[in-house]
Design an enzyme around this catalytic site. Sequence first.
Site, PDB file in Angstrom:
ATOM      1  N   HIS A 180      30.824  41.767  35.047  1.00 44.54           N
ATOM      2  CA  HIS A 180      31.192  40.504  34.407  1.00 44.54           C
ATOM      3  C   HIS A 180      30.231  40.187  33.259  1.00 44.54           C
ATOM      4  O   HIS A 180      30.648  39.721  32.195  1.00 44.54           O
ATOM      5  CB  HIS A 180      31.175  39.366  35.430  1.00 44.54           C
ATOM      6  CG  HIS A 180      32.335  39.380  36.373  1.00 44.54           C
ATOM      7  ND1 HIS A 180      33.641  39.372  35.947  1.00 44.54           N
ATOM      8  CD2 HIS A 180      32.382  39.389  37.736  1.00 44.54           C
ATOM      9  CE1 HIS A 180      34.451  39.371  36.996  1.00 44.54           C
ATOM     10  NE2 HIS A 180      33.706  39.387  38.089  1.00 44.54           N
ATOM     11  N   GLU A 213      38.524  40.595  36.584  1.00 42.71           N
ATOM     12  CA  GLU A 213      38.083  41.195  37.847  1.00 42.71           C
ATOM     13  C   GLU A 213      38.359  42.696  37.851  1.00 42.71           C
ATOM     14  O   GLU A 213      37.535  43.489  38.331  1.00 42.71           O
ATOM     15  CB  GLU A 213      38.779  40.521  39.026  1.00 42.71           C
ATOM     16  CG  GLU A 213      38.396  39.070  39.230  1.00 42.71           C
ATOM     17  CD  GLU A 213      36.918  38.880  39.495  1.00 42.71           C
ATOM     18  OE1 GLU A 213      36.298  39.768  40.125  1.00 42.71           O
ATOM     19  OE2 GLU A 213      36.374  37.851  39.068  1.00 42.71           O
ATOM     20  N   HIS A 223      29.554  45.138  40.361  1.00 40.35           N
ATOM     21  CA  HIS A 223      30.735  44.372  39.958  1.00 40.35           C
ATOM     22  C   HIS A 223      30.314  43.109  39.203  1.00 40.35           C
ATOM     23  O   HIS A 223      30.889  42.775  38.151  1.00 40.35           O
ATOM     24  CB  HIS A 223      31.568  44.011  41.188  1.00 40.35           C
ATOM     25  CG  HIS A 223      32.689  43.064  40.908  1.00 40.35           C
ATOM     26  ND1 HIS A 223      33.941  43.475  40.543  1.00 40.35           N
ATOM     27  CD2 HIS A 223      32.728  41.702  40.927  1.00 40.35           C
ATOM     28  CE1 HIS A 223      34.713  42.422  40.365  1.00 40.35           C
ATOM     29  NE2 HIS A 223      34.001  41.334  40.581  1.00 40.35           N
ATOM     30  N   GLU A 224      29.314  42.402  39.732  1.00 40.76           N
ATOM     31  CA  GLU A 224      28.833  41.196  39.052  1.00 40.76           C
ATOM     32  C   GLU A 224      28.212  41.540  37.701  1.00 40.76           C
ATOM     33  O   GLU A 224      28.371  40.800  36.725  1.00 40.76           O
ATOM     34  CB  GLU A 224      27.820  40.463  39.941  1.00 40.76           C
ATOM     35  CG  GLU A 224      28.373  39.990  41.271  1.00 40.76           C
ATOM     36  CD  GLU A 224      29.549  39.041  41.101  1.00 40.76           C
ATOM     37  OE1 GLU A 224      29.548  38.255  40.126  1.00 40.76           O
ATOM     38  OE2 GLU A 224      30.472  39.084  41.929  1.00 40.76           O
ATOM     39  N   ASP A 271      35.553  45.643  38.199  1.00 41.91           N
ATOM     40  CA  ASP A 271      35.658  46.723  39.184  1.00 41.91           C
ATOM     41  C   ASP A 271      35.484  48.091  38.521  1.00 41.91           C
ATOM     42  O   ASP A 271      34.741  48.954  39.011  1.00 41.91           O
ATOM     43  CB  ASP A 271      37.016  46.661  39.892  1.00 41.91           C
ATOM     44  CG  ASP A 271      37.029  45.698  41.069  1.00 41.91           C
ATOM     45  OD1 ASP A 271      35.967  45.134  41.381  1.00 41.91           O
ATOM     46  OD2 ASP A 271      38.112  45.497  41.652  1.00 41.91           O
TER      47      ASP A 271
END
Length: 427
Positions: free
Chosen positions: A278, A352, A274-275, A356
């Site tokens: 980003h 976000e 997930h990070e 995901d």
Amino acid sequence: MKYLILSAWLLVVMCEQWLEWLNLRHQRRQSVFVPPAFTKNFDAETVRQTLAYETDKKRLALVAQGFMAMLFAGFMFGGGISRYDGWTGSVTDSFILRGSLFFIGLTNAWLLLDLPFSWWRNFRIEARYGFNTMTMRLWLTDALKGMALSLLLYGLLAGGCLCLVQSRPDTWWLWVWSFVTLFGLLLMVIAPYLIEPLFFSFAPVQNPALEPRIRQLAEQAGMRAGRIFQVDASRRSRHGNAYFTGLGRQKRIILFDTLLAQMDDDQVLAVLAHEIGHWKHRHITRRLLGGALVSLGGLFLAWLLIRWGGLPALLGLEKASFPAQVVILSLLAGIASFFLAPVGSALSRRQEWQADRFACQLTGRPADLAEALVKLARENLAALHPHPLYVRLRFSHPPIVERVAALQKLARASAENRSTAKESVHD
């Protein structure tokens, strides 16, 4: 005009308090409903603790906000700013020293006023629910380090900005913007090496099987992972987290030891994916650029308003120094930001969702991220049912129930696709 600004500011404060109350009441009404995905981790006692924890946090936040609001109102509208401005002017005639004293004094006063609330938050609320692991000595040490750092960093920042204002009176907004932007980027570079080690100890990941999988995951996404560390966050709290530091393509990956204790390797990788999402979507870069553009526009507007010369009269003052006028501008900006913040929150929630989806594509296992989020909610006693209006106005992340539902939907679709593919092979 003074009373009009006071009314607008009070309206914002009351709206913020009302939103907190509305959200808390909504959570109490909805707390009996536990979504199916959460039933294995949220029993009746966990639900009770979650609601009690959220209630205690919000009550303290409301008290702290109300207390700070009264002090701020007295300072800005009761003559405090004029007396403080006069005092700093009596200490020194230097434009730079006077301004630095003005800003540093206010910053440290705010930090000192927050200390009782910080103590209550850690040693009463966090300790009551089993999260706090800090000793009083460690808490005091952290507070002293934080104040010393604020004195140093705010002193450098304020001194540099005031020097530019004095030397470039007609274009200071552009020079100050350049200096603040570069100062922020420099902090991002040096913080992992000089600031964060003042509070945490970093060590190689203790799980020998995890680091190669992390590097493989990063390389699969096109990221060059630098060093991977495990940090002793458990000395302070049982809350778990993971994050990246550094600029450019090479990143330092930081894993809280609490997160590693709470999750299995697949779930840790899902959180990191997930990070990485980003990074892949350049969300951090876009946020930095967006923030830089907003600050550029804000500084230009500040330059125009200070040149106008009417800022002191807005609060009924005959005169005000440059730093006092900056504080008046911060009051106006705070009122405006209440109405503009939902735009930033909406953009953040969109990012976000993107992160995901990318994590699911990268790992091919949406269920791992869903399970990780449920565990995080359980371990952190996260509220499951925020009010929709509160989400729209305040939340930087989508509600966790919605995120888990979306991930489970992707997991089912992925399983169906695999099943269809197997049937096609057999046929």
